[in-house]
Design a protein around this motif. Structure first.
Motif, short mmCIF file in Angstrom:
data_model
loop_
_atom_site.label_atom_id
_atom_site.label_comp_id
_atom_site.label_asym_id
_atom_site.label_seq_id
_atom_site.Cartn_x
_atom_site.Cartn_y
_atom_site.Cartn_z
N SER A 262 0.81 -1.22 0.00
CA SER A 262 0.00 0.00 0.00
C SER A 262 0.85 1.27 0.00
CB SER A 262 -0.92 -0.03 1.22
OG SER A 262 -1.30 1.25 1.64
N GLU A 263 1.91 1.30 0.78
CA GLU A 263 2.66 2.54 0.97
C GLU A 263 3.95 2.61 0.16
OE1 GLU A 263 1.10 4.88 2.68
OE2 GLU A 263 -0.51 3.38 2.84
N LYS A 264 4.37 1.46 -0.37
CA LYS A 264 5.60 1.40 -1.18
C LYS A 264 6.77 2.17 -0.55
CE LYS A 264 3.45 0.13 -5.43
NZ LYS A 264 2.85 -0.97 -4.63
N PRO A 265 7.11 1.84 0.70
CA PRO A 265 8.24 2.53 1.32
C PRO A 265 9.53 2.24 0.56
CG PRO A 265 7.63 0.61 2.63
CD PRO A 265 6.56 0.79 1.58
N THR A 266 10.47 3.17 0.66
CA THR A 266 11.77 3.01 0.00
C THR A 266 12.83 2.54 0.97
OG1 THR A 266 12.28 5.31 0.46
CG2 THR A 266 11.26 4.83 -1.66
N PHE A 267 12.50 2.55 2.26
CA PHE A 267 13.48 2.23 3.30
C PHE A 267 12.72 1.62 4.47
CE2 PHE A 267 16.36 3.10 6.84
CZ PHE A 267 17.57 2.74 6.29
N ALA A 268 13.40 0.74 5.21
CA ALA A 268 12.76 0.14 6.38
C ALA A 268 13.83 -0.31 7.35
CB ALA A 268 11.89 -1.04 5.97
N GLY A 269 13.45 -0.45 8.61
CA GLY A 269 14.40 -0.90 9.62
C GLY A 269 13.72 -1.86 10.59
N ALA A 270 14.37 -3.01 10.85
CA ALA A 270 13.82 -3.99 11.79
C ALA A 270 14.89 -5.02 12.14
CB ALA A 270 12.60 -4.69 11.21
N VAL A 271 14.62 -5.78 13.20
CA VAL A 271 15.54 -6.86 13.62
C VAL A 271 15.41 -8.04 12.66
CG1 VAL A 271 15.51 -6.14 16.04
CG2 VAL A 271 13.79 -7.77 15.20
N PRO A 272 16.39 -8.95 12.66
CA PRO A 272 16.38 -10.06 11.70
C PRO A 272 15.11 -10.92 11.75
CG PRO A 272 18.53 -9.94 12.77
CD PRO A 272 17.66 -8.93 13.46
N THR A 273 14.58 -11.17 12.95
CA THR A 273 13.37 -12.00 13.07
C THR A 273 12.23 -11.50 12.20
OG1 THR A 273 14.04 -11.99 15.39
CG2 THR A 273 12.01 -13.19 14.82
N ILE A 274 12.05 -10.19 12.18
CA ILE A 274 10.98 -9.59 11.36
C ILE A 274 11.21 -9.91 9.88
CG2 ILE A 274 10.05 -7.39 10.53
CD1 ILE A 274 9.06 -7.75 13.28
N TRP A 275 12.43 -9.75 9.43
CA TRP A 275 12.74 -9.98 8.02
C TRP A 275 12.60 -11.45 7.66
CZ3 TRP A 275 12.07 -5.74 5.77
CH2 TRP A 275 12.47 -4.54 6.35
N GLN A 276 12.97 -12.31 8.63
CA GLN A 276 12.81 -13.75 8.42
C GLN A 276 11.33 -14.08 8.21
OE1 GLN A 276 16.17 -15.51 9.49
NE2 GLN A 276 15.40 -16.55 7.66
N GLY A 277 10.49 -13.50 9.04
CA GLY A 277 9.04 -13.73 8.93
C GLY A 277 8.49 -13.20 7.61
N LEU A 278 8.98 -12.02 7.23
CA LEU A 278 8.51 -11.40 6.01
C LEU A 278 8.94 -12.22 4.79
CD1 LEU A 278 6.93 -8.91 5.05
CD2 LEU A 278 9.12 -7.75 4.76
N LEU A 279 10.14 -12.76 4.88
CA LEU A 279 10.67 -13.57 3.78
C LEU A 279 9.75 -14.77 3.54
CD1 LEU A 279 13.17 -13.81 1.90
CD2 LEU A 279 14.18 -15.31 3.61
N GLN A 280 9.35 -15.43 4.63
CA GLN A 280 8.47 -16.59 4.53
C GLN A 280 7.12 -16.17 3.93
OE1 GLN A 280 8.68 -18.86 8.09
NE2 GLN A 280 7.04 -20.28 7.46
N GLN A 281 6.61 -15.03 4.39
CA GLN A 281 5.36 -14.49 3.85
C GLN A 281 5.47 -14.27 2.34
OE1 GLN A 281 2.40 -13.48 5.27
NE2 GLN A 281 1.60 -12.38 3.47
N LEU A 282 6.60 -13.72 1.92
CA LEU A 282 6.78 -13.41 0.50
C LEU A 282 6.91 -14.69 -0.33
CD1 LEU A 282 9.25 -10.40 0.79
CD2 LEU A 282 6.85 -10.30 0.11
N GLU A 283 7.52 -15.71 0.27
CA GLU A 283 7.65 -16.99 -0.45
C GLU A 283 6.26 -17.57 -0.72
OE1 GLU A 283 11.26 -18.43 -0.91
OE2 GLU A 283 11.10 -16.25 -0.83
N GLU A 284 5.38 -17.40 0.28
CA GLU A 284 4.03 -17.98 0.15
C GLU A 284 3.11 -17.09 -0.68
OE1 GLU A 284 3.05 -18.61 4.26
OE2 GLU A 284 4.75 -19.99 4.51
N HIS A 285 3.31 -15.77 -0.55
CA HIS A 285 2.45 -14.84 -1.28
C HIS A 285 3.33 -13.83 -2.00
CE1 HIS A 285 -0.89 -16.41 1.12
NE2 HIS A 285 -0.09 -16.30 2.17
N PRO A 286 3.83 -14.21 -3.18
CA PRO A 286 4.80 -13.35 -3.87
C PRO A 286 4.27 -11.93 -4.09
CG PRO A 286 4.65 -15.48 -4.94
CD PRO A 286 3.55 -15.45 -3.92
N GLN A 287 5.18 -10.99 -4.00
CA GLN A 287 4.83 -9.57 -4.06
C GLN A 287 6.10 -8.81 -4.42
OE1 GLN A 287 2.86 -8.36 -0.42
NE2 GLN A 287 3.89 -6.39 -0.39
N ASP A 288 5.94 -7.80 -5.27
CA ASP A 288 7.11 -6.98 -5.64
C ASP A 288 7.44 -6.02 -4.50
OD1 ASP A 288 9.08 -5.52 -6.91
OD2 ASP A 288 7.66 -4.26 -8.01
#
Lengths: 536, 536
Positions: A262-288
Motif C-alpha cells: 500500500s505505501e511502497k516505502p523506499t526504506f525500512a528498519g527492523a531486527v532479523p526476526t521480522i525480516w525472516q518472517g517477512l521472507l516466509q510471507q513473500l515466499e508464500e504470497h509473492p509480491q514486488d
C-alpha cells in the motif's frame, strides 16, 4: 564565532514548516491513517500545552507506553521540546522491570495506547510517581485507575489546547529522552539522550556513510519506538523530510506485507526476526518489494542467508548495522568500502560495519591492553563519542564506563579499515588457557547440524584451563542425535583445543524478555546441578 | 549523558586510519600526483611538528597562500589539530587587502606555493607579524625575504619531523580556521570557524538534503581552498572517505577537461564562470563527462541556461546552492522536494535552495518586520545557526549581526516550503516610493537585449520617489542601440513603475577583485558627475 543550540524544539519547528507536506502514515485495522508534518507540528504544540496543564514542569519525565504511531511521534517531539524528558517504556519488559523503570525514572505522566491499557493497568498500582495517564487511540474508560491517578483522553486533552506552544530555550546538553536497557544482569539501566546527542545522531542517520535517510524516502519504521529510539529514524526523518510509515501493533508478516504493497516505502528498519518472517510471507504470497532501496537490520547479527535471500530474490539490499541503547544506537554500518565488489563486498557486508567519524572505537583485552586492528586480535569493544553514553542515569553500574569510554560487553575484532566483526558477548566468551573461545561461533557450528534445533554454549569452571565450554542442545522434533555424534561433527569444523568436552540435552533454551538466549539462567541451572551433563 | 568534543584532530585521526586508502590527487604539469589519506595523516603530523618547531603555540594564526593541492590539505588539518588557527589567504585580493588581512589576523607563519612566491613577495615586507615563510612545491631560494623573516623549504622541514604528533585536547568552540570576506565596502572582515562548526558543517555536506558527499565519490574541488574553505569539501571528504582531486593552479578549461578524463570524478564544485568555460571547451572538444553524478554550483547565481546545457547535453545535473563566507558556507541547497517533476522541479532547482535544519532563516523588511514565506514578500535574508557567524573577528562591523542573526545583505523571497530566491543585494536594491526594485532583475532584462554586452543598475536619488534606477549599459562590439530603444524593449517586460528614466552608456562595468559588478564605484562615478546620463 558561531553559536546556535541544537534543540528538538528547533527540529520540530524546521520539519513541520519546511517539510510541512511530508507525512506520517499510521496503520490501523481500517488501513492507513495519514497526517502531514504540519499537522504533527500542531499536535505536538497541543500535547505540550496539555502536559503543561497536567503540571509537567522542568525536566520531569513523561512515559510513553505505545506502539509506533502518529501520537507517539507527537510525544517524541512535544515532550523534549517543552523541556521535559521523554521516557519510552518498553512494553515487552517483565512486569517487575516495567515497575522498576517507571519508578526509577520517576515518571509523572504516562501516555498509553488503548490496546496496551490492560498491560499497563496490571503494573500501574506499583508505579509510585505516576499522577496522570493519558489514553490515546482508545477509550480511557477501559482503564480503572488506582487512587491518586487521573485518567484522560488524549483527543479531549488536545482538543482543549491551542496548536502552538511557546517552546523554551534549552541548553543542548539537557536530557531530551531516556530509554532503559533490558540486560540479563541486574536491574535495567537508564540511558539519557541530550538534545545535542539526538541532533548529531539524526544528522548521521542521513549521512552517506550511514542509512542515507533522504527527503525522497518513505521509511517503514518497524523497530519499536521503545527500542533505542527506533534507531533514530523519527528524528532524522523530521530533519530532512522523510515520510514515515508506522505499523502500530500490526507487526505480523501479513500486515507488514500489506503496508509494503500500500505505501511502497523506499526504506525500512527492523531486527532479523521480522525480516525472516517477512521472507516466509513473500515466499508464500509473492509480491514486488523492489520499491525498497535498502533495509537496515540490527539488534542482533543478521544471518548471511537472509541478506542473500533479500538481495538475490527480491532485489533489496540489507544494510547490516550495529548499535545498542547506550550508543543512541548508531555504532557502525556495514557499507563496503569504495571499490569492493563480489565476494569481498559481501564479507564487508556480513560484518557489523564501519565506524563513522563521531564514534571512536578500541578493543581491550583481559589485561586492559589495547589490541591492534588487524581483523584477528580479539578484545572487548569500547566506544566513545558525542552520542555514546558516558554514564547511566543515577550513576548505576559505573564499572561499565572508564576514561570516557563505554564498555560495550561485546567481544570481536576490527579490520585495518575499521570494520567491526563481533564474535561474542564478553560475559559469554569462554576463557580457556589464556585464549578466548567464542560461544556464539560454537553455537552456530552446532546449530548447523540438521538434527539440532537450538544450541547454547556457556563456560563452566575447569581446574586446568580455568573454563571449558558446555553445550546445551535442543534436538529438532522427530530427530535424534548423540553428544558423541555432535563432537564428531565438530571435529573438522573447530580448532582441536576448542572442541567441547561437556554436553547436555535440554527441552528449550531459556530466553530473555527480548528473546535472546538467557545464559545467566542456563549457568544457574548448571551450578545448581539441574543439568544432566555428559563428559568426554 | 553523552560527551565527546568535536575536533579536527579527531577528524584527521579518523580519516587517515579508517579511510587510509582514500586518495588526494594533485594535478601538476606532469599529470596527476597521488597520496593516500594515510600518507596525508603522516604529513599532517610532520607539518604540525615543523610548525611547533618554528614556535607556533596556542591559537596563533598560520597563513596559507596556496592553490588546491595535497600540501594545502595537510595544512587544513595540521594547523587546527595542533591548536593553532588556519588562515587561508585569498591570492586574488588586492595587494593592500592582502596586507591588511595578514596584519589583522597577526599571521606568524605563511605557507606559500612556489608558483605564488612572486605574488606574496610583493606584500611580504608590509606583513608585520610574519616571522617565517615555508615554500611548498617550489624553490625557497626564489624568495628574497625581508629582514626578520626566515624562509624554509616545506619538504626539508617535514623530512626532519616524526610522522606522528601528540595532538592536544581542544575545546570544540575554539577557533580552528579563519577566512576574510572581500566585500566592496570597507576593510575585509575575518570570519572564524570553530572545530565544532566545521564538524557540523562537514556532516551536513554528506547529508541527503545537501551535497551527499559519499565514500564512493571522487570529488574534483575546483572552488579554491581560500574561498570559504572550498565549500567544506576537504573536511567532509575526510569524514566519509571521499577521494579528492585537486587542480592546483590548472584552473583553465583545457586542463580541467583533462582532469575529468583522467580521474573520472563523480562530483565537483565550482562557480558558474568555471562551468561556462568548461561547457565551451566541451562543445569544441567533445568528451564524455557522465561519470559526474552531480556538480554543485554557488558563489553567484547559476544561469538556468547553464543548468540545462549540462543536464541535457551531458547528463550531469547541476545542484544550485547558496552560501557565503559567513555561513561556512553551506546556507541552502536546491534539491527539489520529493515528488516534484518536470518544469516544477526546474523552478525549484533555479532557486537558491532549501534551508537544512541547522540553518534558521527569516526575511526582514526596511522597518525590521519579519516577512511571510509566501514566495512573494521580499526582505533582507537573515540567518542563524551552529555554523553561521555570530560576529566578525575583532568585533568589526557589529551592525551586520543582531539578536544572534547574521544580516546577509541579500534580498529575496522564501516559498512556504523553505526555498530561497534571491533578487538583489540589499545595498543595490532600489527603494522607490516604498517599494523595492531589484537591480539584478532589471540588469538581466536589459542584458537579454542582443545589442547589450553588460548592464549595471544603481539607485540614484529622486525627490519624489526617494530613489529611481539608473542603467549603465555596455554595448556589444559591432552593435548599436539607443536608450530609447532599450526603454521600448523593456516596456512589456517590467512593471510600468519600474521602467528606468535614467540611462548612460559606458565602456565597461567596474569590477571587484572577485569579478563582481562594483556598484560602489559606479555610484561614485555618478555622484562625481562622471557619467553622461540621458533622462526620459
Amino acid at each position: 564565532m558561531q553559536d546556535g543550540q541544537l534543540s528538538l524544539a528547533r527540529l520540530l519547528e524546521h520539519g513541520s514548516r519546511i517539510h510541512a507536506a511530508s507525512r506520517v502514515t499510521t496503520w490501523t485495522d481500517q488501513g492507513p491513517r495519514r497526517e502531514t508534518y504540519a499537522e504533527l507540528g500542531r499536535n505536538a504544540g497541543r500535547l505540550a500545552g496539555a502536559l503543561r496543564g497536567l503540571g509537567i514542569t522542568g525536566d520531569q519525565r513523561v512515559g510513553t507506553f505505545m506502539w509506533n504511531n502518529a501520537e507517539h511521534l507527537a510525544a517524541y517531539f512535544a515532550i523534549p521540546a517543552m523541556g521535559a524528558v521523554l521516557h519510552t517504556l518498553n512494553i515487552r519488559l517483565f512486569p517487575e522491570q516495567l515497575t522498576f523503570v517507571a519508578n526509577h525514572a520517576e515518571d509523572q505522566v504516562v501516555l498509553v495506547d488503548g490496546s496496551l491499557v490492560p498491560l499497563l493497568a496490571r503494573q500501574l498500582p506499583e508505579m509510585k510517581t505516576v499522577r496522570h495517564v493519558v489514553v490515546a487511540n482508545g477509550d480511557p474508560a477501559t482503564l480503572e485507575a488506582p487512587a491518586g491517578v487521573e485518567v484522560h483522553s488524549y483527543d479531549e486533552l488536545l482538543a482543549a489546547q491551542p496548536d502552538t506552544f511557546d517552546w523554551p530555550e534549552i541548553d543542548e546538553r539537557s536530557a531530551a529522552a531516556m530509554c532503559y536497557t533490558s540486560g540479563t544482569t541486574g536491574d535495567p539501566k537508564g540511558v539519557a539522550y541530550s538534545h545535542r546527542s539526538i541532533w548529531l545522531h539524526s544528522m548521521q542517520v542521513c549521512m552517506s556513510d550511514s542509512m542515507r535517510l533522504a527527503p525522497e524516502d518513505t521509511a517503514l519504521v518497524i523497530v519499536p519506538m521503545f527500542h533505542a529510539m527506533s534507531w533514530g529514524m523519527p528524528y532524522a526523518a523530521m530533519m530532512v523530510g522523510t515520510s514515515l510509515v508506522m505499523p502500530d501493533r500490526f507487526l505480523q508478516p501479513a500486515p507488514l506485507a500489506q503496508m509494503l504493497a500500500s505505501e511502497k516505502p523506499t526504506f525500512a528498519g527492523a531486527v532479523p526476526t521480522i525480516w525472516q518472517g517477512l521472507l516466509q510471507q513473500l515466499e508464500e504470497h509473492p509480491q514486488d518489494i523492489s520499491h525498497l532501496r535498502e533495509v537496515v537490520v540490527g539488534g542482533s547479527a543478521c544471518p548471511p542467508s537472509l541478506m542473500h535471500a533479500f538481495e538475490e530474490r527480491y532485489g533489496v539490499p540489507i544494510l547490516h548495522a550495529w548499535g545498542m541503547t547506550e550508543t543512541s544506537p548508531l555504532g557502525s554500518v556495514a557499507r563496503p568500502p569504495a571499490g569492493a565488489t563480489g565476494e569481498q563486498a559481501w564479507q564487508y557486508r556480513y560484518s557489523q560495519g564501519r565506524f563513522p567519524a563521531s564514534v571512536r572505537a578500541r578493543l581491550i583485552d583481559d589485561h586492559g591492553n589495547e589490541q591492534p586492528w588487524d581483523n584477528e586480535s580479539v578484545g572487548e569493544l569500547e566506544v566513545a563519542g558525542p552520542w555514546i553514553a558516558g554514564s547511566y542515569h543515577g550513576g548505576a553500574d559505573p564499572e561499565k564506563f572508564h576514561d570516557g569510554w563505554l564498555r560495550t560487553g561485546d567481544v570481536g575484532r576490527i579490520s585495518p579499515d575499521g570494520y567491526l566483526t563481533l564474535t561474542d558477548r564478553a560475559k559469554d566468551v569462554i576463557k580457556s588457557g589464556g585464549e578466548w573461545i567464542s560461544s556464539v561461533d560454537l553455537e552456530n557450528t552446532v546449530m548447523s547440524h540438521p538434527a539440532v534445533a537450538e544450541a547454547a554454549v556457556i563456560g563452566v569452571p575447569d581446574e586446568k584451563w580455568d573454563e571449558r565450554p558446555l553445550v546445551a542442545v535442543v534436538v529438532r522434533e522427530g530427530h535424534q542425535v548423540t553428544a558423541a555424534e555432535l563432537r564428531e561433527f565438530l571435529a573438522d569444523k573447530v580448532a582441536k583445543w576448542q572442541l567441547p568436552e561437556h554436553w547436555t540435552f535440554i527441552d528449550e533454551v531459556p530466553k530473555t524478555s527480548v528473546g535472546k538466549f538467557d545464559k545467566k539462567r542456563l549457568r544457574a541451572f548448571h551450578s545448581d546441578g539441574k543439568l544432566d551433563v555428559r563428559h568426554f
